[in-house]
Design a protein around this motif. Structure first.
Motif, short mmCIF file in Angstrom:
data_model
loop_
_atom_site.label_atom_id
_atom_site.label_comp_id
_atom_site.label_asym_id
_atom_site.label_seq_id
_atom_site.Cartn_x
_atom_site.Cartn_y
_atom_site.Cartn_z
N GLY A 51 0.95 -1.24 0.03
CA GLY A 51 0.03 -0.01 -0.02
C GLY A 51 0.94 1.16 0.01
N CYS A 52 0.44 2.22 -0.72
CA CYS A 52 1.30 3.59 -0.77
C CYS A 52 0.29 4.70 -0.92
N LEU A 53 0.74 5.77 -0.90
CA LEU A 53 0.10 7.02 -1.00
C LEU A 53 0.10 7.41 -2.62
N SER A 54 -0.94 7.97 -3.05
CA SER A 54 -1.04 8.01 -4.52
C SER A 54 -0.04 9.34 -4.75
N GLY A 55 0.32 10.28 -3.96
CA GLY A 55 1.17 11.20 -4.07
C GLY A 55 2.47 11.29 -3.60
N VAL A 56 3.18 10.08 -3.52
CA VAL A 56 4.46 10.18 -2.92
C VAL A 56 5.36 10.65 -3.98
N GLY A 57 6.40 11.77 -3.37
CA GLY A 57 7.03 12.42 -4.43
C GLY A 57 8.61 11.71 -4.03
N GLY A 58 9.18 11.51 -5.23
CA GLY A 58 10.85 11.23 -5.33
C GLY A 58 11.06 9.67 -5.00
N ILE A 59 9.83 9.08 -5.30
CA ILE A 59 10.04 7.46 -5.06
C ILE A 59 9.30 6.98 -6.69
N ASP A 60 10.04 6.50 -7.40
CA ASP A 60 9.59 5.68 -8.66
C ASP A 60 8.98 4.54 -8.28
N PHE A 61 7.85 4.12 -7.81
CA PHE A 61 7.18 2.81 -7.38
C PHE A 61 6.96 1.96 -8.38
N ALA A 62 6.65 2.52 -9.56
CA ALA A 62 6.48 1.52 -11.00
C ALA A 62 7.97 0.99 -11.32
N GLY A 63 8.88 1.88 -11.25
CA GLY A 63 10.19 1.31 -11.55
C GLY A 63 10.91 0.23 -10.65
N LEU A 64 10.48 0.82 -9.51
CA LEU A 64 10.99 -0.45 -8.27
C LEU A 64 10.36 -1.61 -8.27
N LEU A 65 8.96 -1.63 -8.62
CA LEU A 65 8.00 -2.78 -8.62
C LEU A 65 8.42 -3.71 -9.73
N GLY A 66 8.93 -2.91 -10.85
CA GLY A 66 9.29 -3.52 -12.07
C GLY A 66 10.66 -4.12 -11.90
N GLU A 67 11.54 -3.59 -11.38
CA GLU A 67 12.78 -4.14 -11.10
C GLU A 67 12.65 -5.42 -10.16
N PHE A 68 11.77 -5.38 -9.04
CA PHE A 68 11.68 -6.56 -8.22
C PHE A 68 11.03 -7.50 -8.97
N HIS A 69 9.99 -7.32 -9.93
CA HIS A 69 9.49 -8.47 -10.49
C HIS A 69 10.42 -9.06 -11.47
N ALA A 70 11.38 -8.28 -12.11
CA ALA A 70 12.26 -8.85 -12.90
C ALA A 70 13.33 -9.69 -12.37
N ARG A 71 13.63 -9.32 -10.93
CA ARG A 71 14.62 -10.32 -10.12
C ARG A 71 13.85 -11.49 -9.43
N HIS A 72 12.55 -11.27 -9.20
CA HIS A 72 11.83 -12.27 -8.71
C HIS A 72 10.34 -12.76 -9.31
N PRO A 73 10.46 -13.26 -10.58
CA PRO A 73 9.20 -13.30 -11.26
C PRO A 73 8.05 -14.36 -10.72
N LEU A 74 8.37 -15.02 -9.80
CA LEU A 74 7.51 -15.76 -9.27
C LEU A 74 6.55 -15.18 -8.04
N VAL A 75 7.12 -14.13 -7.66
CA VAL A 75 6.33 -13.27 -6.65
C VAL A 75 5.46 -12.22 -7.39
N ARG A 76 3.95 -12.26 -6.75
CA ARG A 76 2.92 -11.51 -7.26
C ARG A 76 2.95 -10.45 -6.58
N LEU A 77 2.93 -9.05 -7.28
CA LEU A 77 2.82 -7.89 -6.24
C LEU A 77 1.47 -7.32 -6.45
N TRP A 78 0.67 -7.01 -5.50
CA TRP A 78 -0.49 -6.45 -5.42
C TRP A 78 -0.37 -4.90 -4.96
N LEU A 79 -0.64 -3.72 -5.56
CA LEU A 79 -0.43 -2.36 -5.18
C LEU A 79 -1.75 -1.89 -4.85
#
Length: 118
Positions: A51-79
């Motif tokens: 869970g995260c706030l919709s307006g968090v500045g300075g954090i690229d959640f999409a990029g971080l989650l994409g990188e995490f998914h690339a490293r751990h493809p068997l983990v499903r992320l629900w945001l």
């Protein structure tokens, strides 16, 4: 007796001939089971509810989650982004087990001064 041995050779008996293929199959199954268990610890799997706030500045959640998914493809992320209830709603969802991790905004100082009581 499974085999007969003398100074020159070892020979399977009739019972040894019957047992040999079953023993090989048992060993193959044991190796496969060991390999499967070893793989469990090597690859992360499961689901993480974030869970995260919709307006968090300075954090690229999409990029971080994409990188995490690339490293751990068997983990499903629900945001889930916070609706009108903001950090308080995310905190409630975290405490009741609807979220595993929440990125919240805190008013004031997040940690007390050294030696001060909360």
């Amino acid at each position: 007796m499974l085999f007969e041995r003398n100074a020159r050779r070892v020979v399977l008996t009739a019972a040894g001939e019957v047992l040999a293929p079953k023993a090989r199959a048992t060993l193959d199954t044991a190796r496969a089971a060991r390999d499967a268990v070893q793989q469990v610890g090597k690859e992360l799997g499961g689901t993480i509810a974030l869970g995260c706030l919709s307006g968090v500045g300075g954090i690229d959640f999409a990029g971080l989650l994409g990188e995490f998914h690339a490293r751990h493809p068997l983990v499903r992320l629900w945001l889930r982004t916070a609706e009108s209830d903001g950090s308080a709603g995310l905190a409630r969802s975290l405490t009741v087990g609807e979220l595993d991790v929440a990125f919240l905004g805190l008013a004031g100082r997040p940690f007390p001064e050294r030696g001060a009581a909360y």
